[in-house]
Scaffold this active site. Structure first.
Site, PDB file in Angstrom:
ATOM      1  N   CYS A 172       0.846  -1.359   0.011  1.00 49.76           N
ATOM      2  CA  CYS A 172      -0.067   0.097  -0.053  1.00 49.76           C
ATOM      3  C   CYS A 172       0.908   1.256  -0.166  1.00 49.76           C
ATOM      4  O   CYS A 172       0.438   2.448  -0.313  1.00 49.76           O
ATOM      5  CB  CYS A 172      -0.812   0.027   1.166  1.00 49.76           C
ATOM      6  SG  CYS A 172      -1.481  -1.544   1.867  1.00 49.76           S
ATOM      7  N   ASP A 182      -3.165  -2.652   7.174  1.00 54.33           N
ATOM      8  CA  ASP A 182      -4.055  -3.302   7.988  1.00 54.33           C
ATOM      9  C   ASP A 182      -4.031  -4.925   7.473  1.00 54.33           C
ATOM     10  O   ASP A 182      -4.299  -5.800   7.994  1.00 54.33           O
ATOM     11  CB  ASP A 182      -5.467  -2.745   7.859  1.00 54.33           C
ATOM     12  CG  ASP A 182      -5.737  -1.722   8.444  1.00 54.33           C
ATOM     13  OD1 ASP A 182      -4.948  -1.224   9.031  1.00 54.33           O
ATOM     14  OD2 ASP A 182      -6.903  -1.214   8.260  1.00 54.33           O
ATOM     15  N   CYS A 200      -3.399   2.795   1.675  1.00 55.43           N
ATOM     16  CA  CYS A 200      -3.905   2.514   2.982  1.00 55.43           C
ATOM     17  C   CYS A 200      -4.805   3.163   3.775  1.00 55.43           C
ATOM     18  O   CYS A 200      -5.212   4.257   3.673  1.00 55.43           O
ATOM     19  CB  CYS A 200      -2.796   1.827   3.654  1.00 55.43           C
ATOM     20  SG  CYS A 200      -3.264   0.239   4.517  1.00 55.43           S
ATOM     21  N   ASP A 201      -5.773   2.225   4.636  1.00 57.02           N
ATOM     22  CA  ASP A 201      -6.943   2.626   5.256  1.00 57.02           C
ATOM     23  C   ASP A 201      -6.937   3.796   6.054  1.00 57.02           C
ATOM     24  O   ASP A 201      -7.669   4.741   5.989  1.00 57.02           O
ATOM     25  CB  ASP A 201      -7.614   1.457   5.970  1.00 57.02           C
ATOM     26  CG  ASP A 201      -7.674   0.302   5.195  1.00 57.02           C
ATOM     27  OD1 ASP A 201      -7.083   0.186   4.306  1.00 57.02           O
ATOM     28  OD2 ASP A 201      -8.286  -0.702   5.596  1.00 57.02           O
ATOM     29  N   LYS A 202      -6.032   3.769   7.118  1.00 57.75           N
ATOM     30  CA  LYS A 202      -6.032   4.789   8.289  1.00 57.75           C
ATOM     31  C   LYS A 202      -5.311   6.137   7.841  1.00 57.75           C
ATOM     32  O   LYS A 202      -5.514   7.137   8.233  1.00 57.75           O
ATOM     33  CB  LYS A 202      -5.423   4.243   9.453  1.00 57.75           C
ATOM     34  CG  LYS A 202      -6.048   3.123  10.009  1.00 57.75           C
ATOM     35  CD  LYS A 202      -7.729   3.024  10.016  1.00 57.75           C
ATOM     36  CE  LYS A 202      -8.219   1.545  10.215  1.00 57.75           C
ATOM     37  NZ  LYS A 202      -8.070   0.827   8.892  1.00 57.75           N
ATOM     38  N   CYS A 252      -5.385  -2.193  -1.413  1.00 60.52           N
ATOM     39  CA  CYS A 252      -6.211  -3.342  -1.823  1.00 60.52           C
ATOM     40  C   CYS A 252      -7.418  -2.897  -2.708  1.00 60.52           C
ATOM     41  O   CYS A 252      -7.883  -1.931  -2.695  1.00 60.52           O
ATOM     42  CB  CYS A 252      -6.703  -3.922  -0.323  1.00 60.52           C
ATOM     43  SG  CYS A 252      -5.601  -4.446   0.684  1.00 60.52           S
ATOM     44  N   GLU A 278     -10.099  -4.925  13.289  1.00 58.43           N
ATOM     45  CA  GLU A 278     -10.936  -5.328  12.189  1.00 58.43           C
ATOM     46  C   GLU A 278     -11.143  -7.192  12.326  1.00 58.43           C
ATOM     47  O   GLU A 278     -10.226  -7.311  12.744  1.00 58.43           O
ATOM     48  CB  GLU A 278     -10.458  -4.801  10.878  1.00 58.43           C
ATOM     49  CG  GLU A 278     -10.476  -3.590  10.561  1.00 58.43           C
ATOM     50  CD  GLU A 278      -9.842  -3.180   9.269  1.00 58.43           C
ATOM     51  OE1 GLU A 278      -9.145  -3.828   8.646  1.00 58.43           O
ATOM     52  OE2 GLU A 278     -10.108  -1.979   8.905  1.00 58.43           O
ATOM     53  N   SER A 294     -12.997  -4.789   8.143  1.00 58.91           N
ATOM     54  CA  SER A 294     -12.332  -4.492   7.073  1.00 58.91           C
ATOM     55  C   SER A 294     -13.493  -4.262   5.995  1.00 58.91           C
ATOM     56  O   SER A 294     -14.481  -4.605   5.866  1.00 58.91           O
ATOM     57  CB  SER A 294     -11.474  -5.745   6.699  1.00 58.91           C
ATOM     58  OG  SER A 294     -11.194  -5.452   5.345  1.00 58.91           O
TER      59      SER A 294
END
Ligand code: FES
Length: 566
Positions: free
Chosen positions: A57, A89, A130-132, A202, A454, A480
């Site tokens: 990521c 994650d 990435c997510d955060k 992702c 998650e 997730s």
């Protein structure tokens, strides 16, 4: 305006260091890093990258930051790259590592705020995947309120194995197949080795692509930022265009708080609903709104879900990947269609210096005859949004469900209680997860986890074991973006704070109803009062270090898990 006046305006923060006679050490250091006499007059832009080599990521973000810097320098500003952390994650290994994932969002916000404030940058560009990392970057921008643009690192390309397209969720689901003896050792290894072909976030409409798409809709990244895959040439071009856009923001002093408004938050959440985005968006937009000082509640998000249908057939519940979106016009084409249907506010300002409507005038049109990824309103996959806020005696302050319609809208079953997600994997291996169960994973909340882990590993393993449509899962943790199935998370109050989820016992009957939006534990009030009298608050799992601080500071999920409010 003469040149000197313009320069003074544009470098209104950095001039404290570069111009004031009381700062000789700062000036010496800036000459030391290579700035010239002419550079000392220019505005300084901090370029915050979450790049690092350890995951796909983020592995390319430092490289993209160099292109951003070139664009900044080409527009007569000084670009200075700095790094902050980014947690993947996909690599946090169950509860232990996952505890750090959500806290990393606020740590990223804190660190960008710290560097930009301490070093007196006039503007900030965040280069994040990435997510955060994305909500962390946006929260920092809102706190700083200096001209800001987010560059998304881009989605990953699909992996391939034996003619099948793969992504990160394929790897998780392979574990479920392995536990259920549904995959050979060779194919298991083949899936693991081929799921992830290189750089990028992702690939489904998971949390990273959800946040990137909706942040673009909110106006804080350039059009198409969320649609260019990480390795697409358009991503480099986007980076090089950042300089010109930043110059406009500086000249007009357009700051994040002019871009983040109630209406632009609604635009963001409209895109989340239409594209079938991650439940994590609920948490992050609650936090972004609070950081920007704008009122946004779970009920407001439900109201958006009530009026915006699910239109996109994207993974995890659908067929397609984010990489497929570019060919049909990307997020701008979806926004344009929704704007034409009166579902997007057109007058919100964006980082182009133009309004949403002005940007969309140049966007392509969706061709509903030529593609089957995004459907028109008349053929919506679901007539309302897939994110539903449930309340009831199990979640008095709310829980967040993801209901695409494929998993049904009502589930009634018996509780199977797990105190952490690892128990599910063990229970699956022993054949103890049975059809008709509502799996309850508790003490996974913001304080109890801590860090609100998650549940991708358990939900994917359940899917892989072929139980996806036969069991439901509820938790005070979260999911997730890759999760699908009948799941309700973010249950508030969390078990650690004495929420009713702490009182559930194996065998209790639970009903999840996404139509009446109710989550009910069928246990009498008297029995619950008796159980509560026996309950003792667990000791915090951490008292020191980052997680100790997090437990003390974090607000409930229904308040976005922010950490900077009293
Ligand atoms: Fe980083 Fe999925 S783990 S985007």
């Amino acid at each position: 305006m003469n040149q000197e006046a313009t320069t003074v305006q544009l470098n209104r923060f950095s001039r404290t260091l570069t111009q004031e006679v009381s700062n000789p050490a700062a000036q010496a250091m800036l000459y030391g890093v290579g700035l010239t006499e002419a550079d000392m007059q220019k505005p300084q832009i901090g370029i915050a990258s979450t790049g690092y080599e350890g995951n796909t990521c983020n592995m390319h973000l430092n490289g993209l930051s160099v292109y951003v810097k070139q664009g900044i320098q080409a527009n007569d500003m000084v670009g200075l790259i700095f790094n902050t952390i980014g947690v993947s994650d996909g690599m946090t290994n169950g509860n232990d590592g996952m505890r750090y994932s959500l806290p990393s969002r606020d740590l990223i916000a804190d660190s960008i705020e710290t560097v930009v404030s301490a070093q007196w940058y006039d503007g900030v560009v965040t280069v994040v995947g990435c997510d955060k990392n994305m909500p962390g970057a946006i929260m920092a921008m809102a706190r700083l309120d200096r001209p800001s643009i987010m560059v998304y690192g881009g989605t990953i390309r699909s992996g391939h194995y034996k003619g099948q397209k793969l992504d990160i969720v394929s790897a998780f689901e392979a574990l479920g197949k392995k536990l259920a003896n549904n995959i050979s050792d060779e194919d298991y290894k083949g899936v693991i080795q081929n799921s992830i072909p290189g750089a990028g976030a992702c690939g489904g409409m998971y949390t990273a692509n959800t946040m990137a798409s909706s942040i673009e809709a909110m106006g804080l990244s350039l059009p198409f930022s969320s649609s260019y895959p990480a390795t697409h040439e358009g991503k480099q071009q986007e980076c090089k265009k950042i300089g010109a856009a930043m110059k406009v923001l500086l000249e007009r002093n357009i700051t994040p708080k002019e871009i983040i408004s109630r209406e632009s938050l609604e635009n963001a959440l409209t895109i989340v609903m239409a594209l079938g985005g991650s439940t994590n968006a609920v948490l992050h937009y609650l936090a972004i709104a609070r950081t920007a000082g704008i009122s946004l509640t779970l009920d407001d998000i439900q109201a958006i879900s009530d009026r915006v249908p699910l239109l996109a057939d994207l993974k995890p519940s659908g067929k397609y990947y984010m990489e497929d979106m570019l060919a049909i016009g990307g997020v701008p084409a979806v926004m344009k269609y929704l704007y034409q249907q009166g579902m997007i506010h057109g007058d919100c300002l964006t980082v182009t210096g133009k309004t949403v409507a002005e940007n969309l005038a140049e966007a392509p049109d969706l061709d509903f005859d030529a593609q089957k990824i995004v459907f028109p309103l008349s053929q919506a996959i679901k007539k309302t949004g897939h994110i539903q806020i449930l309340y009831g005696n199990l979640a008095p302050e709310g829980g967040v469900a993801k209901i695409t319609g494929k998993e049904g809208e009502r589930f009634e079953g018996t509780a199977k209680v797990c105190e952490h997600e690892g128990e599910i994997i063990d229970a699956l291996a022993k054949g103890e997860i049975l059809p008709g169960q509502v799996i309850v994973i508790r003490n996974a909340g913001p304080k109890g986890g801590p860090g609100m882990a998650e549940m991708l590993k358990p939900t994917s393993a359940i899917m892989g074991a072929g139980l996806g449509d036969k069991v439901a899962l509820i938790t005070d943790g979260r999911f997730s973006g890759g999760t699908h199935g009948f799941v309700v998370g973010h249950i508030t109050p969390e078990a650690h704070e004495g929420g009713p989820i702490a009182l559930v016992k194996d065998g209790d009957r639970i009903t999840l109803d996404a139509v009446s939006r109710n989550i009910t534990l069928h246990v009498s009030d008297e029995e619950l009062a008796e159980r509560r009298s026996q309950w003792t608050k667990p000791e915090p799992r951490f008292t020191r270090g980052m997680l100790g601080k997090y437990i003390r500071d974090v607000k409930p999920a229904s308040e976005g898990c922010v950490t900077d409010e009293v």
